[in-house]
Design a protein around this motif. Sequence first.
Motif, mmCIF file in Angstrom:
data_model
loop_
_atom_site.group_PDB
_atom_site.id
_atom_site.type_symbol
_atom_site.label_atom_id
_atom_site.label_comp_id
_atom_site.label_asym_id
_atom_site.label_seq_id
_atom_site.Cartn_x
_atom_site.Cartn_y
_atom_site.Cartn_z
ATOM 1 N N THR A 48 48.999 45.769 31.680
ATOM 2 C CA THR A 48 48.167 44.730 32.259
ATOM 3 C C THR A 48 48.385 44.668 33.774
ATOM 4 O OG1 THR A 48 48.224 43.427 30.230
ATOM 5 C CG2 THR A 48 47.650 42.271 32.269
ATOM 6 N N VAL A 49 47.279 44.613 34.521
ATOM 7 C CA VAL A 49 47.360 44.591 35.980
ATOM 8 C C VAL A 49 46.369 43.581 36.542
ATOM 9 C CG1 VAL A 49 48.097 47.011 36.199
ATOM 10 C CG2 VAL A 49 45.659 46.447 36.223
ATOM 11 N N LEU A 50 46.641 43.153 37.771
ATOM 12 C CA LEU A 50 45.652 42.434 38.553
ATOM 13 C C LEU A 50 44.893 43.453 39.386
ATOM 14 C CD1 LEU A 50 47.506 39.239 39.862
ATOM 15 C CD2 LEU A 50 45.629 39.329 38.209
ATOM 16 N N VAL A 51 43.583 43.328 39.428
ATOM 17 C CA VAL A 51 42.750 44.246 40.201
ATOM 18 C C VAL A 51 42.081 43.461 41.324
ATOM 19 C CG1 VAL A 51 40.764 45.790 40.168
ATOM 20 C CG2 VAL A 51 42.357 45.775 38.243
ATOM 21 N N LEU B 122 34.622 51.028 49.361
ATOM 22 C CA LEU B 122 35.079 50.135 48.301
ATOM 23 C C LEU B 122 36.567 50.368 48.075
ATOM 24 C CD1 LEU B 122 34.813 48.236 45.829
ATOM 25 C CD2 LEU B 122 34.161 50.268 44.502
ATOM 26 N N ASN B 123 37.351 49.308 48.182
ATOM 27 C CA ASN B 123 38.789 49.369 47.943
ATOM 28 C C ASN B 123 39.110 48.668 46.628
ATOM 29 O OD1 ASN B 123 40.036 50.230 50.838
ATOM 30 N ND2 ASN B 123 38.255 48.913 51.111
ATOM 31 N N VAL B 124 39.824 49.338 45.766
ATOM 32 C CA VAL B 124 40.250 48.762 44.493
ATOM 33 C C VAL B 124 41.760 48.920 44.404
ATOM 34 C CG1 VAL B 124 40.016 48.793 41.991
ATOM 35 C CG2 VAL B 124 38.042 49.358 43.435
ATOM 36 N N GLN B 125 42.455 47.791 44.390
ATOM 37 C CA GLN B 125 43.914 47.807 44.410
ATOM 38 C C GLN B 125 44.471 47.185 43.141
ATOM 39 O OE1 GLN B 125 46.378 47.074 48.125
ATOM 40 N NE2 GLN B 125 46.628 45.103 47.114
ATOM 41 N N GLU B 126 45.375 47.891 42.499
ATOM 42 C CA GLU B 126 46.014 47.356 41.298
ATOM 43 C C GLU B 126 47.372 46.771 41.649
ATOM 44 O OE1 GLU B 126 48.410 50.197 38.556
ATOM 45 O OE2 GLU B 126 46.634 51.322 39.161
ATOM 46 N N ILE B 127 47.641 45.618 41.084
ATOM 47 C CA ILE B 127 48.910 44.929 41.293
ATOM 48 C C ILE B 127 49.565 44.766 39.931
ATOM 49 C CG2 ILE B 127 50.028 42.892 42.272
ATOM 50 C CD1 ILE B 127 47.448 42.424 43.876
ATOM 51 N N PRO B 128 50.564 45.571 39.597
ATOM 52 C CA PRO B 128 51.196 45.490 38.270
ATOM 53 C C PRO B 128 51.838 44.132 38.032
ATOM 54 C CG PRO B 128 51.824 47.502 39.430
ATOM 55 C CD PRO B 128 51.139 46.619 40.428
ATOM 56 N N GLN B 129 51.786 43.676 36.775
ATOM 57 C CA GLN B 129 52.426 42.433 36.381
ATOM 58 C C GLN B 129 53.892 42.704 36.068
ATOM 59 O OE1 GLN B 129 50.145 39.325 36.126
ATOM 60 N NE2 GLN B 129 49.680 40.903 37.630
ATOM 61 N N THR B 130 54.782 41.856 36.564
ATOM 62 C CA THR B 130 56.219 42.040 36.388
ATOM 63 C C THR B 130 56.759 41.078 35.346
ATOM 64 O OG1 THR B 130 56.413 42.679 38.708
ATOM 65 C CG2 THR B 130 58.448 42.087 37.568
ATOM 66 N N SER B 131 57.503 41.615 34.376
ATOM 67 C CA SER B 131 58.138 40.786 33.354
ATOM 68 C C SER B 131 59.578 40.493 33.766
ATOM 69 C CB SER B 131 58.113 41.504 32.005
ATOM 70 O OG SER B 131 58.870 42.697 32.075
ATOM 71 N N LEU B 132 60.238 39.597 33.034
ATOM 72 C CA LEU B 132 61.617 39.238 33.343
ATOM 73 C C LEU B 132 62.547 40.434 33.203
ATOM 74 C CD1 LEU B 132 61.873 35.738 31.621
ATOM 75 C CD2 LEU B 132 61.649 36.247 34.071
#
Length: 251
Positions: A51-54, A106-116
């Motif tokens: 799962t990522v933020l785009v 067009l710029n598309v950047q993924e920001i990975p979700q970090t778990s504990l």
Amino acid sequence: MMRRSIPVFLSLISLFVTPHVCASISLSATRVIFDGSRKEANITVRNGSQTVLVQSWIDSDQGDNTSLPFAITPPLARVVANQQQLLRILYEGSGMPSDKESVVWLNVQEIPQTSLSEANILQLAVRQRVKVFFRPPDLPGEAAQAPAQLKWKLQKEGGQTLLTVNNPGNYHVSLADLEVGKTDKAERVISATMIAPGEHRTFTLKVPLQSVSSPLSFASINDYGALQKFEVTLNFQEMSSATPAEVKEQQ
């Protein structure tokens, strides 16, 4: 004493923080063709392993991006693993040249979700950047014909051999593998570049050409990401046009 302690400090940090670069997303196309007669153009973001933020936005190479008449929706989206997200590129209806094709990015950047459990992992955002070709409605000519309309010329100046290309058309031409000379002794002039509508570009050849005429070959990337080969016979002080050679899919 302070200078010696800095490398030691950085080494200690590396023991506790592990850099982690993950490219989870992919785009459905290597370029976006925006038909100016329509209100929007679309591209799909596909997500793979996590799962990522785009985050998405439009910019240009001119620096002033606040005045660009485009918007992206959604500009920020959470995309779960093995799912996809449709990005809509919207045009305000004015603000771009009406007599030639324009290019924005067009710029598309993924920001990975970090778990504990990944608290000590340094995750880096990965950005992908593709061209958006905006074509005004009723623009004369065809993009597919633009590579063959390029005008090429060889000339000598100050002991150097110059290669000049002119794009008289209304469309950008994306060039790849531009070479001059016979196959066994061809000189790679440039690996990739883009010639804008109305642009003149001059390249200086490393090895001066001795013959009156010389072959030139290049590939052009079309709207579908395929490479089309072209060939030209160059003559000093004479403008020459290219002819298609073959078509193959871009790797």
